[in-house]
Enzyme design. Structure first.
Site, PDB file in Angstrom:
ATOM      1  CB  THR A  93      -0.901   0.014   1.255  1.00 25.67           C
ATOM      2  OG1 THR A  93      -0.073  -0.189   2.414  1.00 25.67           O
ATOM      3  CG2 THR A  93      -1.960  -1.056   1.215  1.00 25.67           C
ATOM      4  CG  PHE A 160       3.726  -5.781  14.155  1.00 30.96           C
ATOM      5  CD1 PHE A 160       3.205  -4.492  14.166  1.00 30.96           C
ATOM      6  CD2 PHE A 160       2.911  -6.824  14.593  1.00 30.96           C
ATOM      7  CE1 PHE A 160       1.921  -4.245  14.619  1.00 30.96           C
ATOM      8  CE2 PHE A 160       1.622  -6.588  15.047  1.00 30.96           C
ATOM      9  CZ  PHE A 160       1.124  -5.294  15.063  1.00 30.96           C
ATOM     10  NE  ARG A 162      12.954  -6.419  13.871  1.00 33.96           N
ATOM     11  CZ  ARG A 162      13.871  -6.931  14.673  1.00 33.96           C
ATOM     12  NH1 ARG A 162      14.749  -6.164  15.272  1.00 33.96           N
ATOM     13  NH2 ARG A 162      13.930  -8.237  14.885  1.00 33.96           N
ATOM     14  CD  GLU A 163      12.404  -3.609   3.851  1.00 36.13           C
ATOM     15  OE1 GLU A 163      13.511  -3.259   3.419  1.00 36.13           O
ATOM     16  OE2 GLU A 163      11.333  -3.174   3.414  1.00 36.13           O
ATOM     17  CG  LEU A 261      16.829   7.124  22.541  1.00 36.78           C
ATOM     18  CD1 LEU A 261      15.472   7.722  22.204  1.00 36.78           C
ATOM     19  CD2 LEU A 261      16.922   6.856  24.036  1.00 36.78           C
ATOM     20  CB  CYS A 271       7.465   0.611   6.704  1.00 43.23           C
ATOM     21  SG  CYS A 271       7.286  -0.939   5.828  1.00 43.23           S
ATOM     22  CE  LYS A 334      15.908  -2.697   8.174  1.00 40.25           C
ATOM     23  NZ  LYS A 334      15.005  -3.077   9.238  1.00 40.25           N
ATOM     24  NE  ARG A 341      10.512  -0.379  -0.539  1.00 40.65           N
ATOM     25  CZ  ARG A 341       9.612  -1.132   0.060  1.00 40.65           C
ATOM     26  NH1 ARG A 341       8.327  -0.970  -0.198  1.00 40.65           N
ATOM     27  NH2 ARG A 341       9.987  -2.049   0.930  1.00 40.65           N
TER      28      ARG A 341
HETATM   29  C1  UDX Z   1       9.638  -0.797  10.216  1.00 40.63           C
HETATM   30  C2  UDX Z   1       9.128  -1.315  11.568  1.00 40.63           C
HETATM   31  O1  UDX Z   1      10.229  -1.475  12.464  1.00 40.63           O
HETATM   32  C3  UDX Z   1       8.407  -2.636  11.381  1.00 40.63           C
HETATM   33  O2  UDX Z   1       7.891  -3.076  12.616  1.00 40.63           O
HETATM   34  C4  UDX Z   1       7.278  -2.428  10.396  1.00 40.63           C
HETATM   35  O3  UDX Z   1       6.621  -3.638  10.154  1.00 40.63           O
HETATM   36  C5  UDX Z   1       7.820  -1.868   9.076  1.00 40.63           C
HETATM   37  O4  UDX Z   1       8.543  -0.673   9.317  1.00 40.63           O
HETATM   38  P1  UDX Z   1      11.718  -1.380   8.633  1.00 40.63           P
HETATM   39  O5  UDX Z   1      11.187  -0.391   7.654  1.00 40.63           O
HETATM   40  O6  UDX Z   1      12.222  -2.688   8.148  1.00 40.63           O
HETATM   41  O7  UDX Z   1      10.606  -1.723   9.731  1.00 40.63           O
HETATM   42  O8  UDX Z   1      12.933  -0.636   9.358  1.00 40.63           O
HETATM   43  P2  UDX Z   1      13.361  -0.261  10.842  1.00 40.63           P
HETATM   44  O9  UDX Z   1      14.340  -1.247  11.341  1.00 40.63           O
HETATM   45  O10 UDX Z   1      12.209   0.042  11.688  1.00 40.63           O
HETATM   46  O11 UDX Z   1      14.169   1.093  10.546  1.00 40.63           O
HETATM   47  C6  UDX Z   1      13.507   2.203   9.965  1.00 40.63           C
HETATM   48  C7  UDX Z   1      14.453   3.358   9.757  1.00 40.63           C
HETATM   49  O12 UDX Z   1      14.749   3.984  10.999  1.00 40.63           O
HETATM   50  C8  UDX Z   1      15.790   3.024   9.120  1.00 40.63           C
HETATM   51  O13 UDX Z   1      16.061   3.993   8.130  1.00 40.63           O
HETATM   52  C9  UDX Z   1      16.766   3.121  10.269  1.00 40.63           C
HETATM   53  O14 UDX Z   1      18.051   3.482   9.832  1.00 40.63           O
HETATM   54  C10 UDX Z   1      16.140   4.210  11.107  1.00 40.63           C
HETATM   55  N1  UDX Z   1      16.489   4.161  12.539  1.00 40.63           N
HETATM   56  C11 UDX Z   1      16.138   3.073  13.289  1.00 40.63           C
HETATM   57  C12 UDX Z   1      17.135   5.239  13.146  1.00 40.63           C
HETATM   58  O15 UDX Z   1      17.438   6.239  12.474  1.00 40.63           O
HETATM   59  N2  UDX Z   1      17.422   5.185  14.484  1.00 40.63           N
HETATM   60  C13 UDX Z   1      17.091   4.125  15.248  1.00 40.63           C
HETATM   61  O16 UDX Z   1      17.375   4.158  16.450  1.00 40.63           O
HETATM   62  C14 UDX Z   1      16.439   3.024  14.633  1.00 40.63           C
END
Ligand code: UDX
Length: 445
Positions: A93, A160, A162-163, A261, A271, A334, A341
């Site tokens: 979506t 939920f 995470r990639e 954090l 996402c 990440k 994306r």
């Molecule tokens: C996220 C949610 O964690 C997951 O539960 C949901 O189903 C989909 O969206 P994801 O997109 O795989 O998952 O990535 P995530 O690990 O959450 O990281 C998201 C972004 O936040 C990344 O760009 C990461 O670099 C950034 N991040 C994460 C930070 O900048 N600081 C942090 O402390 C943690």
């Protein structure tokens, strides 16, 4: 008799879910409209980089030596409809073009395509991230279009994962949340998830709207936590304080906790950014927009980090990018992913390139994807190669291999020993003692 499960949409979510269902012992049929994707998965290959997923596929995809044969793929909706007792909808979506709202067309098409073939009782389970209120609308539509009528039931079961951790998050999630309106739906989903439930994973049954909201709220909370610490980084910069020490100290308070954090370049990916925007748009439609105005600020803080990184890089280049060489370490949004994306790293790289620098990007896994989207950037096969002749090196995605870089070795190939750590994870002292100028977001210079 074992349940038969179809999985509609075989992207990140669907491919992983299908493989996990086979691992739980069910017969599984994955459906996608993209024949190339189906051919790749049938060959036991994964169209993206996701640790452990290809092993799990090969363990179950029919036709591979030693596989259980429980997992197959098809492009035929009719075949999937006739096969499954439970149908999981796992299509994406995305954000609608030019709007904040979510594009529901793939979900709608999935339901509209499946329903006319449902001639015997079936449970359709939505996993896609959708605006609250979608499930009750789709439940009505399903029952209206299916020949079996109310025998085609809907449940909502947000995902939920995470990639980078998709397999473990799917096999052993933190919790399983189910929006269900009948005992039959609940019973079927308890059967589907019998294995994680018996391993102690909490299984929570609620109404449709609450189930949908859990996902939006969880992602909003995570995004807020990241933007909170990045807002503190802005204050630290102004006050001459150190945000990494601040977050370490905050994390000792168990009520706050250290996860999510980590300050730096902020969040990206397929996402968090689009989910908080879709949530704001939906709240607006419901007349509850005031409740989520803070998410607009969360979004702005996040985007400001990217501009700040470009500014810092410009400063390090002597006030302008023209004729300067910039090395960018990281392209994925990440680490442990090849997903680009809304990648903060590539956003920064592209902005700097547009301002006249020669930008060379290296990423352990995401170079091929990055090249398709940003063909005008230069790509290197290693961090060392990217750094050759650079006036500044930008560390923008925190892959483990970047923490192992030798400052002296890298120092020997760059034009100037200037490093900007956009993720606050490199060893500042080690780089400084090798003669580098080390700067980071939210830390004193
Ligand atoms: C996220 C949610 O964690 C997951 O539960 C949901 O189903 C989909 O969206 P994801 O997109 O795989 O998952 O990535 P995530 O690990 O959450 O990281 C998201 C972004 O936040 C990344 O760009 C990461 O670099 C950034 N991040 C994460 C930070 O900048 N600081 C942090 O402390 C943690």
């Amino acid at each position: 008799m074992t349940l038969r499960i179809s999985v509609i949409g075989t992207g990140y979510l669907g491919a992983t879910h299908a493989a996990a269902m086979a691992e739980f012992g069910f017969e599984v049929l994955g459906l996608d409209i993209d024949p190339d994707k189906i051919a790749t998965l049938t060959a036991g290959r994964v169209p993206m980089y996701e640790p452990g997923l290809s092993e799990l596929l090969l363990k179950h995809v029919a036709g591979h030596e030693g596989s259980t044969g429980r997992l197959r793929f098809t492009t035929s909706v009719q075949e999937a409809a006739e096969f499954g007792d439970v149908h999981f909808v796992c299509v994406n979506t995305p954000q609608r073009k030019g709007e904040f709202a979510a594009d529901m067309s793939y979900v709608d098409t999935a339901i509209d395509g499946l329903a006319p073939y449902l001639t015997r009782p079936a449970l359709v389970v939505g996993k896609s991230t959708v605006p609250v209120g979608s499930a009750s609308r789709l439940a009505e539509r399903l029952a209206a279009l299916a020949p079996v009528g109310a025998g085609a039931e809907l449940a909502w079961n947000p995902e939920f994962l995470r990639e980078g951790f998709a397999v473990q998050d799917t096999l052993r999630p933190d919790r399983i949340v189910v929006g269900a309106h009948s005992e039959r739906a609940e019973r079927l989903l308890r059967e589907v998830y019998a294995e994680p439930i018996s391993a102690g994973v909490p299984f929570m049954v609620t109404d449709f709207a609450t189930a949908e909201l859990v996902k939006a709220a969880a992602n909003s909370f995570l995004a807020t936590k990241i933007s909170f610490i990045n807002a503190m980084a802005e204050v630290c910069e102004a006050a001459g304080a150190d945000v990494t020490q601040l977050s370490t100290a905050l994390a000792y308070d168990e009520r706050i906790g250290g996860k999510f954090l980590n300050s730096g370049l902020g969040f990206g990916g397929g996402c968090l950014p689009k989910d908080i925007r879709a949530f704001m748009a939906r709240a607006g439609e419901l007349g509850a927009d005031q409740a989520l105005t803070f998410l607009r600020e969360v979004d702005s803080i996040n985007m400001r980090r990217r501009s700040r990184m470009v500014e810092l890089a410009r400063e390090q280049c002597g006030g302008g990018f023209l004729g300067r060489r910039v090395a960018v370490l990281g392209a994925a949004f990440k680490p442990n992913s090849d997903d680009i994306r809304d990648s903060p790293a590539l956003n920064v790289a592209a902005q700097i390139q547009l301002q006249g620098a020669q930008v060379t990007v290296y990423d352990p896994k995401a170079v091929d994807n990055a090249r398709k989207m940003f063909p005008s950037l230069t790509y290197a096969g290693s961090a060392l190669e990217a750094a050759e002749g650079a006036h500044v090196v930008l560390h923008l995605t925190e892959w483990a291999e970047f923490r192992r870089l030798d400052p002296a070795e890298l120092g020997a190939v760059v034009a100037e020993r200037r490093l900007l750590d956009g993720r606050n994870v490199l060893d500042a002292e080690a780089w400084r003692s090798a003669g580098w100028t080390y700067r980071a977001l939210g830390r004193p210079s």
